[in-house]
Design a protein around this motif. Sequence first.
Motif, PDB file in Angstrom:
ATOM      1  N   LYS A  46      44.571   7.332 -57.205  1.00 48.06           N
ATOM      2  CA  LYS A  46      43.556   7.703 -58.197  1.00 48.06           C
ATOM      3  C   LYS A  46      42.462   8.547 -57.566  1.00 48.06           C
ATOM      4  O   LYS A  46      41.763   9.271 -58.258  1.00 48.06           O
ATOM      5  N   SER A  47      42.269   8.384 -56.266  1.00 52.20           N
ATOM      6  CA  SER A  47      41.207   9.091 -55.557  1.00 52.20           C
ATOM      7  C   SER A  47      41.703   9.505 -54.182  1.00 52.20           C
ATOM      8  O   SER A  47      42.418   8.745 -53.523  1.00 52.20           O
ATOM      9  N   SER A  48      41.328  10.695 -53.771  1.00 51.75           N
ATOM     10  CA  SER A  48      41.674  11.140 -52.422  1.00 51.75           C
ATOM     11  C   SER A  48      40.548  10.821 -51.451  1.00 51.75           C
ATOM     12  O   SER A  48      40.652  11.072 -50.255  1.00 51.75           O
ATOM     13  N   VAL A  49      39.472  10.243 -51.959  1.00 48.86           N
ATOM     14  CA  VAL A  49      38.299   9.968 -51.136  1.00 48.86           C
ATOM     15  C   VAL A  49      38.455   8.671 -50.339  1.00 48.86           C
ATOM     16  O   VAL A  49      38.049   8.585 -49.189  1.00 48.86           O
ATOM     17  N   ALA A  50      39.040   7.661 -50.948  1.00 47.56           N
ATOM     18  CA  ALA A  50      39.178   6.359 -50.297  1.00 47.56           C
ATOM     19  C   ALA A  50      40.410   5.648 -50.842  1.00 47.56           C
ATOM     20  O   ALA A  50      40.970   6.056 -51.862  1.00 47.56           O
ATOM     21  N   ASP A  51      40.815   4.587 -50.156  1.00 51.26           N
ATOM     22  CA  ASP A  51      41.932   3.763 -50.619  1.00 51.26           C
ATOM     23  C   ASP A  51      41.456   2.561 -51.429  1.00 51.26           C
ATOM     24  O   ASP A  51      42.149   2.108 -52.334  1.00 51.26           O
ATOM     25  N   TYR A  52      40.283   2.043 -51.070  1.00 55.39           N
ATOM     26  CA  TYR A  52      39.763   0.859 -51.749  1.00 55.39           C
ATOM     27  C   TYR A  52      38.274   0.995 -52.021  1.00 55.39           C
ATOM     28  O   TYR A  52      37.544   1.561 -51.221  1.00 55.39           O
ATOM     29  N   LEU A  53      37.858   0.439 -53.149  1.00 52.43           N
ATOM     30  CA  LEU A  53      36.445   0.247 -53.452  1.00 52.43           C
ATOM     31  C   LEU A  53      36.208  -1.251 -53.449  1.00 52.43           C
ATOM     32  O   LEU A  53      37.027  -2.015 -53.971  1.00 52.43           O
ATOM     33  N   VAL A  54      35.111  -1.661 -52.858  1.00 56.23           N
ATOM     34  CA  VAL A  54      34.707  -3.056 -52.931  1.00 56.23           C
ATOM     35  C   VAL A  54      33.340  -3.055 -53.601  1.00 56.23           C
ATOM     36  O   VAL A  54      32.431  -2.332 -53.185  1.00 56.23           O
ATOM     37  N   ILE A  55      33.220  -3.832 -54.665  1.00 54.42           N
ATOM     38  CA  ILE A  55      31.986  -3.876 -55.444  1.00 54.42           C
ATOM     39  C   ILE A  55      31.483  -5.319 -55.433  1.00 54.42           C
ATOM     40  O   ILE A  55      32.266  -6.250 -55.670  1.00 54.42           O
ATOM     41  N   ALA A  56      30.196  -5.483 -55.149  1.00 50.02           N
ATOM     42  CA  ALA A  56      29.599  -6.820 -55.125  1.00 50.02           C
ATOM     43  C   ALA A  56      28.176  -6.720 -55.645  1.00 50.02           C
ATOM     44  O   ALA A  56      27.602  -5.637 -55.723  1.00 50.02           O
ATOM     45  N   SER A  57      27.613  -7.867 -55.986  1.00 47.02           N
ATOM     46  CA  SER A  57      26.238  -7.922 -56.491  1.00 47.02           C
ATOM     47  C   SER A  57      25.350  -8.706 -55.543  1.00 47.02           C
ATOM     48  O   SER A  57      25.805  -9.620 -54.859  1.00 47.02           O
ATOM     49  N   GLY A  58      24.074  -8.317 -55.557  1.00 45.65           N
ATOM     50  CA  GLY A  58      23.043  -9.064 -54.856  1.00 45.65           C
ATOM     51  C   GLY A  58      22.049  -9.567 -55.881  1.00 45.65           C
ATOM     52  O   GLY A  58      21.979  -9.049 -56.996  1.00 45.65           O
ATOM     53  N   GLU A  90      15.621   2.321 -52.389  1.00 42.33           N
ATOM     54  CA  GLU A  90      15.376   1.603 -53.647  1.00 42.33           C
ATOM     55  C   GLU A  90      16.126   0.283 -53.669  1.00 42.33           C
ATOM     56  O   GLU A  90      15.686  -0.669 -54.299  1.00 42.33           O
ATOM     57  N   ALA A  91      17.285   0.251 -53.033  1.00 39.73           N
ATOM     58  CA  ALA A  91      18.106  -0.955 -52.877  1.00 39.73           C
ATOM     59  C   ALA A  91      18.520  -1.595 -54.196  1.00 39.73           C
ATOM     60  O   ALA A  91      18.702  -2.800 -54.277  1.00 39.73           O
ATOM     61  N   GLU A  92      18.661  -0.783 -55.242  1.00 40.07           N
ATOM     62  CA  GLU A  92      19.257  -1.293 -56.474  1.00 40.07           C
ATOM     63  C   GLU A  92      20.775  -1.115 -56.416  1.00 40.07           C
ATOM     64  O   GLU A  92      21.518  -1.834 -57.059  1.00 40.07           O
ATOM     65  N   TRP A  93      21.199  -0.106 -55.644  1.00 40.35           N
ATOM     66  CA  TRP A  93      22.618   0.190 -55.451  1.00 40.35           C
ATOM     67  C   TRP A  93      22.747   0.783 -54.065  1.00 40.35           C
ATOM     68  O   TRP A  93      22.273   1.874 -53.795  1.00 40.35           O
ATOM     69  N   MET A 106      25.278  -3.852 -55.626  1.00 43.65           N
ATOM     70  CA  MET A 106      24.390  -3.498 -56.731  1.00 43.65           C
ATOM     71  C   MET A 106      23.667  -4.719 -57.292  1.00 43.65           C
ATOM     72  O   MET A 106      24.171  -5.832 -57.202  1.00 43.65           O
ATOM     73  N   LEU A 107      22.517  -4.432 -57.898  1.00 50.67           N
ATOM     74  CA  LEU A 107      21.891  -5.456 -58.720  1.00 50.67           C
ATOM     75  C   LEU A 107      22.779  -5.664 -59.944  1.00 50.67           C
ATOM     76  O   LEU A 107      23.420  -4.719 -60.416  1.00 50.67           O
ATOM     77  N   PRO A 108      22.843  -6.869 -60.508  1.00 53.30           N
ATOM     78  CA  PRO A 108      23.711  -7.115 -61.658  1.00 53.30           C
ATOM     79  C   PRO A 108      23.483  -6.161 -62.833  1.00 53.30           C
ATOM     80  O   PRO A 108      24.445  -5.679 -63.433  1.00 53.30           O
ATOM     81  N   ARG A 109      22.229  -5.838 -63.162  1.00 56.38           N
ATOM     82  CA  ARG A 109      21.978  -4.943 -64.311  1.00 56.38           C
ATOM     83  C   ARG A 109      22.484  -3.527 -64.020  1.00 56.38           C
ATOM     84  O   ARG A 109      22.985  -2.854 -64.915  1.00 56.38           O
ATOM     85  N   VAL A 110      22.388  -3.074 -62.781  1.00 57.35           N
ATOM     86  CA  VAL A 110      22.886  -1.747 -62.402  1.00 57.35           C
ATOM     87  C   VAL A 110      24.416  -1.756 -62.441  1.00 57.35           C
ATOM     88  O   VAL A 110      25.045  -0.826 -62.950  1.00 57.35           O
ATOM     89  N   ARG A 111      24.993  -2.830 -61.959  1.00 57.03           N
ATOM     90  CA  ARG A 111      26.459  -2.961 -61.963  1.00 57.03           C
ATOM     91  C   ARG A 111      26.994  -2.961 -63.387  1.00 57.03           C
ATOM     92  O   ARG A 111      27.992  -2.313 -63.693  1.00 57.03           O
ATOM     93  N   GLU A 112      26.326  -3.670 -64.258  1.00 60.99           N
ATOM     94  CA  GLU A 112      26.744  -3.715 -65.662  1.00 60.99           C
ATOM     95  C   GLU A 112      26.615  -2.340 -66.311  1.00 60.99           C
ATOM     96  O   GLU A 112      27.485  -1.906 -67.061  1.00 60.99           O
ATOM     97  N   PHE A 113      25.528  -1.643 -66.026  1.00 61.00           N
ATOM     98  CA  PHE A 113      25.281  -0.330 -66.630  1.00 61.00           C
ATOM     99  C   PHE A 113      26.346   0.690 -66.221  1.00 61.00           C
ATOM    100  O   PHE A 113      26.891   1.402 -67.051  1.00 61.00           O
ATOM    101  N   TYR A 114      26.659   0.765 -64.930  1.00 60.57           N
ATOM    102  CA  TYR A 114      27.618   1.770 -64.448  1.00 60.57           C
ATOM    103  C   TYR A 114      29.071   1.343 -64.605  1.00 60.57           C
ATOM    104  O   TYR A 114      29.953   2.189 -64.651  1.00 60.57           O
TER     105      TYR A 114
END
Length: 137
Positions: A46-58, A90-93, A106-114
């Motif tokens: 799907k992407s030539s940039v990376a093999d995996y994305l890892v997403i987590a919240s703080g 800014e440390a929101e993301w 990401m902060l949960p609200r930023v994660r939800e938005f994007y």
Amino acid sequence: MTTEAQVIKTQLPNPPPSVPALLASVHAALEELKAKDAVEIDVRGKSSVADYLVIASGTSTRHVKSIGDEVVRFAKDLGVMPLGVEGEREAEWVLVDLGDVIVHVMLPRVREFYALERLWTVGDQPPSSDGEEQEAG
């Protein structure tokens, strides 16, 4: 007037760590600082940039920044210097680019938005029609 560009040299160890070892290191860092709702998305094909994305919240901007710093520290322990770290101010993301693995904290609200999980997993599940669900039930 010309200014000299600042060059950041990054280098992977030779040989570089395997992708599973890099993912294990990322998950260990997330676990160490109690990141919330960590998700690993395989984006090969799907992407030539990376093999995996890892997403987590703080839980706060300080927590998000600390988690990002911990991911960097664990990667350095493997001999991997991040190709880039963005969003620490800014440390929101906070994004940590480790080459084959890109980590988003990401902060949960930023994660939800994007909604990166939804964006990168669209089309992964076969479509289901209402008729099939009714027949199966």
